[in-house]
Design a protein around this motif. Structure first.
Motif, PDB file in Angstrom:
ATOM      1  N   SER A  88     -11.602  -2.160 -11.074  1.00  0.00           N
ATOM      2  CA  SER A  88     -11.227  -3.575 -11.122  1.00  0.00           C
ATOM      3  C   SER A  88      -9.716  -3.736 -11.169  1.00  0.00           C
ATOM      4  CB  SER A  88     -11.867  -4.257 -12.336  1.00  0.00           C
ATOM      5  OG  SER A  88     -11.440  -3.653 -13.551  1.00  0.00           O
ATOM      6  N   LEU A  89      -9.032  -2.812 -11.831  1.00  0.00           N
ATOM      7  CA  LEU A  89      -7.575  -2.857 -11.881  1.00  0.00           C
ATOM      8  C   LEU A  89      -6.987  -2.572 -10.502  1.00  0.00           C
ATOM      9  CD1 LEU A  89      -4.994  -3.123 -13.549  1.00  0.00           C
ATOM     10  CD2 LEU A  89      -5.229  -0.716 -14.198  1.00  0.00           C
ATOM     11  N   TRP A  90      -7.505  -1.549  -9.822  1.00  0.00           N
ATOM     12  CA  TRP A  90      -7.051  -1.258  -8.461  1.00  0.00           C
ATOM     13  C   TRP A  90      -7.302  -2.456  -7.548  1.00  0.00           C
ATOM     14  CZ3 TRP A  90      -3.818   2.209  -6.882  1.00  0.00           C
ATOM     15  CH2 TRP A  90      -3.731   3.465  -7.494  1.00  0.00           C
ATOM     16  N   SER A  91      -8.482  -3.046  -7.644  1.00  0.00           N
ATOM     17  CA  SER A  91      -8.827  -4.173  -6.767  1.00  0.00           C
ATOM     18  C   SER A  91      -7.873  -5.348  -6.971  1.00  0.00           C
ATOM     19  CB  SER A  91     -10.270  -4.618  -7.018  1.00  0.00           C
ATOM     20  OG  SER A  91     -11.179  -3.615  -6.645  1.00  0.00           O
ATOM     21  N   ARG A 103      -3.503  -8.678  -4.896  1.00  0.00           N
ATOM     22  CA  ARG A 103      -2.190  -9.301  -5.033  1.00  0.00           C
ATOM     23  C   ARG A 103      -1.302  -8.956  -3.840  1.00  0.00           C
ATOM     24  NH1 ARG A 103       2.842  -8.118  -6.943  1.00  0.00           N
ATOM     25  NH2 ARG A 103       4.003  -9.959  -7.597  1.00  0.00           N
ATOM     26  N   PHE A 104      -1.321  -7.693  -3.427  1.00  0.00           N
ATOM     27  CA  PHE A 104      -0.536  -7.286  -2.260  1.00  0.00           C
ATOM     28  C   PHE A 104      -0.971  -8.058  -1.018  1.00  0.00           C
ATOM     29  CE2 PHE A 104      -0.089  -4.637   1.525  1.00  0.00           C
ATOM     30  CZ  PHE A 104       1.265  -4.313   1.491  1.00  0.00           C
ATOM     31  N   THR A 105      -2.260  -8.178  -0.816  1.00  0.00           N
ATOM     32  CA  THR A 105      -2.779  -8.914   0.344  1.00  0.00           C
ATOM     33  C   THR A 105      -2.295 -10.359   0.329  1.00  0.00           C
ATOM     34  OG1 THR A 105      -4.750  -7.498   0.367  1.00  0.00           O
ATOM     35  CG2 THR A 105      -4.873  -9.577   1.574  1.00  0.00           C
ATOM     36  N   ASN A 106      -2.285 -10.973  -0.853  1.00  0.00           N
ATOM     37  CA  ASN A 106      -1.798 -12.347  -0.980  1.00  0.00           C
ATOM     38  C   ASN A 106      -0.311 -12.446  -0.658  1.00  0.00           C
ATOM     39  OD1 ASN A 106      -4.340 -13.260  -1.716  1.00  0.00           O
ATOM     40  ND2 ASN A 106      -3.943 -13.069  -3.903  1.00  0.00           N
ATOM     41  N   GLN A 107       0.452 -11.418  -1.047  1.00  0.00           N
ATOM     42  CA  GLN A 107       1.883 -11.424  -0.736  1.00  0.00           C
ATOM     43  C   GLN A 107       2.117 -11.367   0.771  1.00  0.00           C
ATOM     44  OE1 GLN A 107       2.826  -8.100  -3.587  1.00  0.00           O
ATOM     45  NE2 GLN A 107       4.643  -9.330  -3.962  1.00  0.00           N
ATOM     46  N   ILE A 108       1.321 -10.576   1.468  1.00  0.00           N
ATOM     47  CA  ILE A 108       1.462 -10.504   2.924  1.00  0.00           C
ATOM     48  C   ILE A 108       1.040 -11.824   3.554  1.00  0.00           C
ATOM     49  CG2 ILE A 108       0.795  -9.255   4.992  1.00  0.00           C
ATOM     50  CD1 ILE A 108       2.532  -7.721   2.880  1.00  0.00           C
ATOM     51  N   GLU A 109      -0.015 -12.424   3.020  1.00  0.00           N
ATOM     52  CA  GLU A 109      -0.452 -13.732   3.499  1.00  0.00           C
ATOM     53  C   GLU A 109       0.661 -14.766   3.341  1.00  0.00           C
ATOM     54  OE1 GLU A 109      -2.798 -16.370   5.332  1.00  0.00           O
ATOM     55  OE2 GLU A 109      -3.556 -14.355   4.879  1.00  0.00           O
ATOM     56  N   ALA A 110       1.404 -14.671   2.229  1.00  0.00           N
ATOM     57  CA  ALA A 110       2.477 -15.633   1.967  1.00  0.00           C
ATOM     58  C   ALA A 110       3.594 -15.551   3.002  1.00  0.00           C
ATOM     59  CB  ALA A 110       3.047 -15.402   0.569  1.00  0.00           C
ATOM     60  N   GLU A 163       2.047   6.050   2.428  1.00  0.00           N
ATOM     61  CA  GLU A 163       1.522   6.903   1.366  1.00  0.00           C
ATOM     62  C   GLU A 163       2.345   6.672   0.099  1.00  0.00           C
ATOM     63  OE1 GLU A 163      -0.028  10.950   2.497  1.00  0.00           O
ATOM     64  OE2 GLU A 163       1.388  10.640   4.147  1.00  0.00           O
ATOM     65  N   ILE A 164       1.652   6.366  -0.986  1.00  0.00           N
ATOM     66  CA  ILE A 164       2.319   6.115  -2.263  1.00  0.00           C
ATOM     67  C   ILE A 164       1.831   7.144  -3.277  1.00  0.00           C
ATOM     68  CG2 ILE A 164       2.696   4.466  -4.125  1.00  0.00           C
ATOM     69  CD1 ILE A 164       2.158   2.220  -2.110  1.00  0.00           C
ATOM     70  N   LYS A 165       2.758   7.962  -3.763  1.00  0.00           N
ATOM     71  CA  LYS A 165       2.429   8.976  -4.751  1.00  0.00           C
ATOM     72  C   LYS A 165       3.087   8.611  -6.078  1.00  0.00           C
ATOM     73  CE  LYS A 165       2.026  12.738  -1.369  1.00  0.00           C
ATOM     74  NZ  LYS A 165       2.501  14.081  -0.963  1.00  0.00           N
ATOM     75  N   ALA A 166       2.321   8.726  -7.162  1.00  0.00           N
ATOM     76  CA  ALA A 166       2.847   8.381  -8.481  1.00  0.00           C
ATOM     77  C   ALA A 166       2.037   9.101  -9.550  1.00  0.00           C
ATOM     78  CB  ALA A 166       2.778   6.870  -8.700  1.00  0.00           C
ATOM     79  N   GLU A 167       2.622   9.209 -10.717  1.00  0.00           N
ATOM     80  CA  GLU A 167       1.910   9.798 -11.843  1.00  0.00           C
ATOM     81  C   GLU A 167       0.876   8.823 -12.393  1.00  0.00           C
ATOM     82  OE1 GLU A 167       1.877  12.853 -13.700  1.00  0.00           O
ATOM     83  OE2 GLU A 167       2.607  13.430 -11.721  1.00  0.00           O
ATOM     84  N   THR A 168       1.188   7.530 -12.362  1.00  0.00           N
ATOM     85  CA  THR A 168       0.315   6.527 -12.960  1.00  0.00           C
ATOM     86  C   THR A 168       0.027   5.410 -11.969  1.00  0.00           C
ATOM     87  OG1 THR A 168       2.095   5.113 -13.825  1.00  0.00           O
ATOM     88  CG2 THR A 168       1.413   6.994 -15.201  1.00  0.00           C
ATOM     89  N   ILE A 169      -0.972   4.640 -12.271  1.00  0.00           N
ATOM     90  CA  ILE A 169      -1.318   3.492 -11.437  1.00  0.00           C
ATOM     91  C   ILE A 169      -0.200   2.465 -11.429  1.00  0.00           C
ATOM     92  CG2 ILE A 169      -2.491   2.232 -13.299  1.00  0.00           C
ATOM     93  CD1 ILE A 169      -4.551   1.304 -11.234  1.00  0.00           C
ATOM     94  N   TYR A 170       0.610   2.450 -12.508  1.00  0.00           N
ATOM     95  CA  TYR A 170       1.689   1.463 -12.601  1.00  0.00           C
ATOM     96  C   TYR A 170       2.878   1.873 -11.736  1.00  0.00           C
ATOM     97  CZ  TYR A 170      -1.451   0.147 -16.260  1.00  0.00           C
ATOM     98  OH  TYR A 170      -2.598  -0.209 -16.928  1.00  0.00           O
ATOM     99  N   GLY A 171       3.124   3.178 -11.624  1.00  0.00           N
ATOM    100  CA  GLY A 171       4.108   3.638 -10.655  1.00  0.00           C
ATOM    101  C   GLY A 171       3.657   3.325  -9.240  1.00  0.00           C
ATOM    102  N   ALA A 172       2.360   3.545  -8.957  1.00  0.00           N
ATOM    103  CA  ALA A 172       1.813   3.216  -7.634  1.00  0.00           C
ATOM    104  C   ALA A 172       1.950   1.727  -7.348  1.00  0.00           C
ATOM    105  CB  ALA A 172       0.350   3.647  -7.566  1.00  0.00           C
ATOM    106  N   ARG A 173       1.751   0.907  -8.363  1.00  0.00           N
ATOM    107  CA  ARG A 173       1.910  -0.543  -8.202  1.00  0.00           C
ATOM    108  C   ARG A 173       3.339  -0.885  -7.793  1.00  0.00           C
ATOM    109  NH1 ARG A 173       3.670  -5.248  -9.108  1.00  0.00           N
ATOM    110  NH2 ARG A 173       5.558  -4.212  -9.838  1.00  0.00           N
TER     111      ARG A 173
END
Length: 620
Positions: free
Chosen positions: A121-124, A129-136, A187-197
């Motif tokens: 649910s966090l990933w979704s 949010r990213f999709t909405n930013q592109i829509e904007a 490709e996004i590499k990170a230690e945490t989901i928040y870095g990936a965000r």
């Protein structure tokens, strides 16, 4: 068709009324379709201008049929022209962007995430949010050509990492861009989901709408490795002096996410109002909220905390005490100088009010408040206990406090009231520790208690973090650093964003005028304030005290000035605001594009004519 007509005749002869109704509906439908076709907005004409990169700046040139095939739009030109990548905040490490773009389909964005069902649910939410930013980016355009390559976004995250968002969460990321014959790949590499965000946030800024070709484009090849200089990058908002709806707070957090600010410091109560709903003490809100609707319920707070988490923002709760307490406490008999006049003798602004540390039952109430706040804010790993602007004159106006102090053999001098303050802080901290079940870091404002010779007597430097609100040049800041305290910088001469407006308790301007422009925010360097103790600066916060602001003016007071703070704290560049100006103008447009009412900084002409507006000093 003949058969249909014959069937219609037989049906109409049997039921003429129904037949007429159906006929009318058909006619209305046909007319409506014709109106839609006639009123359909045709694709817009191409703009009159194209841009060329000349001497590291985008120069406006005429667009015509002879050059339209090779013409470059302003957003595309700004991607590659000059030495600075057009990302805000500026990345800190490896940056390589090849000067080419690839056309992508808005409908062809696909995510490939780690198989971690517990946080699906966090990933979704992050992906939506990213999709909405592109829509904007195309929301106010017509005739978008949704053609080109699919954009495939691949996440690689350490699956053993902690999915909690905490003070020391790893926020590093690496973004790599490439393409195949039919796909653009990020490709996004990170230690945490928040870095990936954060990496996804950067990617969103490398996608632009080309208004010449009416299509979305993304940088075709490149690489960015990035991580923040400071862990604590925040904004403070006071929601007591004026009320802010949860929707407006979410909009604030949306903007924070765009610039990778990661701490929303919520100064939720004060002497003016108590909007925090507590099950254990409903009277605090009943008598303290401006209206029954202007409150923050447990459900709304938990919702906001989760909303912020999706955006990489921690919500830092503050319960300011023992001063800045008043409305809501009327029935408890636990305060001194409540709404006392003339107010200037007892506090810095009306209404006055401080907790009375001598009332034994007070600490039971504080424990209840801490318990519910700790629960509402999802067991935060750091807490703010305020400690701002305690008035010894307020306490000395209470006969009850005077008798208690004299009975203990104390006098009624300033050092004795500081000892009373230390007594309060020790007891309050004991109750908070009981609730938390562990010894969390505690933040307190600079005050008399944080000065020599009191600070190291009452505040353990291994436990307490001091938030600086005095000027950056205040010698007391160096005193704290020399004693070994960790600091958060909010020096009012550069980071109080409520400064520079009209007075509200007198004529003229408010106390901390003049107005602070984004340039001063940008050039306010925590490392310069730290001197020889840079490792003791955890970060910084810009503060907005709400005497003269509410949710209707919130956006323009914070933005884009808070963005200047964000870049200073994320990358701490060696350059000044002047180098960042053209990027700031583009960034302000990005904020507006995402629904943030950011203040205009210059005429739009300056945006379209890069570097032609600032005064050029003689000899420069």
């Amino acid at each position: 068709m003949i058969l249909q007509k014959e069937n219609m005749k037989r049906f109409c002869s049997a039921d003429k009324i129904t037949c007429y109704i159906i006929t009318v509906l058909i006619i209305i439908t046909i007319i409506g379709a014709v109106i839609i076709i006639l009123n359909a907005t045709p694709p817009p004409d191409p703009p009159a201008w194209r841009y060329e990169c000349q001497q590291n700046r985008c120069v406006k040139m005429e667009l015509n049929q002879s050059n339209i095939d090779t013409a470059i739009s302003l957003p595309v030109c700004r991607l590659f022209c000059g030495e600075n990548v057009p990302v805000w905040p500026k990345p800190t490490e490896t940056i390589r962007l090849d000067p080419s773009t690839v056309r992508i389909k808005k409908s062809g964005i696909n995510f490939r995430r780690p198989s971690t069902r517990s946080v699906d649910s966090l990933w979704s939410a992050i992906e939506n949010r990213f999709t909405n930013q592109i829509e904007a980016k195309v929301a106010h355009t017509t005739g978008l050509k949704d053609e080109g390559k699919n954009l495939i976004i691949k996440f690689s995250v350490n699956e053993s990492s902690n999915y909690n968002l905490e003070s020391y969460t790893d926020e590093r990321y690496k973004l790599s861009l490439s393409q195949t014959s039919n796909e653009a790949i990020a490709e996004i590499k990170a230690e945490t989901i928040y870095g990936a965000r954060h990496g996804l946030e950067t990617l969103s800024q490398l996608i632009v709408y080309d208004d010449i070709r009416r299509e979305l484009q993304v940088v075709a090849e490149g690489e960015i490795s990035d991580s923040p200089v400071y862990k604590h990058r925040g904004l403070l908002l006071d929601t007591s002096r004026n009320y802010f709806s949860v929707e407006s707070l979410k909009r604030l957090i949306d903007a924070m996410a765009i610039v990778k600010l990661n701490v929303f410091h919520w100064h939720i109560t004060d002497s003016h109002s108590f909007p925090l709903v507590l099950k254990s003490h409903p009277d605090l809100t009943k008598y303290g909220a401006y209206t029954p609707k202007k409150v923050y319920t447990p459900e709304s707070i938990r919702d906001l905390v989760q909303y912020a988490r999706v955006r990489g923002v921690r919500v830092l709760p503050e319960f300011d005490a023992p001063a800045h307490v008043g409305e809501g406490w009327q029935k408890k008999d636990m305060t001194a100088c409540f709404n006392k006049q003339p107010w200037q003798d007892y506090c810095v602004e009306p209404p006055c009010g401080q907790l009375d540390p001598t009332v034994d039952g007070l600490y039971d109430v504080l424990e209840d408040i801490y318990r519910e706040m700790y629960d509402y804010f999802d067991s935060p790993d750091i807490f703010h206990m305020g400690g701002d602007e305690v008035s010894t004159g307020c306490w000395n106006s209470s006969e009850r406090i005077q008798k208690w102090m004299l009975a203990k053999g104390w006098k009624l001098e300033e050092k004795d009231f500081i000892e009373l303050w230390g007594y309060f802080q020790d007891n309050a901290l004991e109750r908070f520790d009981k609730v938390a079940g562990r010894k969390l870091p505690i933040i307190m404002w600079t005050s008399h208690l944080t000065e020599k010779p009191f600070v190291d007597k009452y505040l353990d430097k291994s436990r307490y973090i001091i938030q600086i609100w005095t000027t950056g040049a205040d010698p007391k800041v160096q005193d704290l650093l020399e004693l070994g305290y960790k600091l958060i910088v909010s020096n009012y001469d550069a980071l109080y964003l409520d400064c520079g407006f009209g007075g509200w308790v007198n004529d003229g301007n408010n106390w901390c005028s003049p107005f602070i422009g984004w340039q001063k925010v940008y050039d306010n360097r925590p490392d310069k304030i730290a001197g020889q103790y840079p490792s003791q600066i955890l970060g910084s916060e810009a503060a907005l005290w709400a005497e003269q602001v509410d949710e209707y003016t919130l956006d323009s007071r914070f933005w884009p000035r808070a963005s200047a703070l964000a870049e200073r704290l994320w990358s701490n560049p060696d350059t000044t605001w002047r180098e960042a100006e053209s990027r700031m103008l583009m960034h302000r447009e990005r904020l507006v594009e995402n629904g943030i009412g950011a203040e205009a900084l210059q005429p739009e002409w300056c945006l379209q004519n890069e570097n032609d507006c600032p005064i050029i000093k003689s000899g420069a």
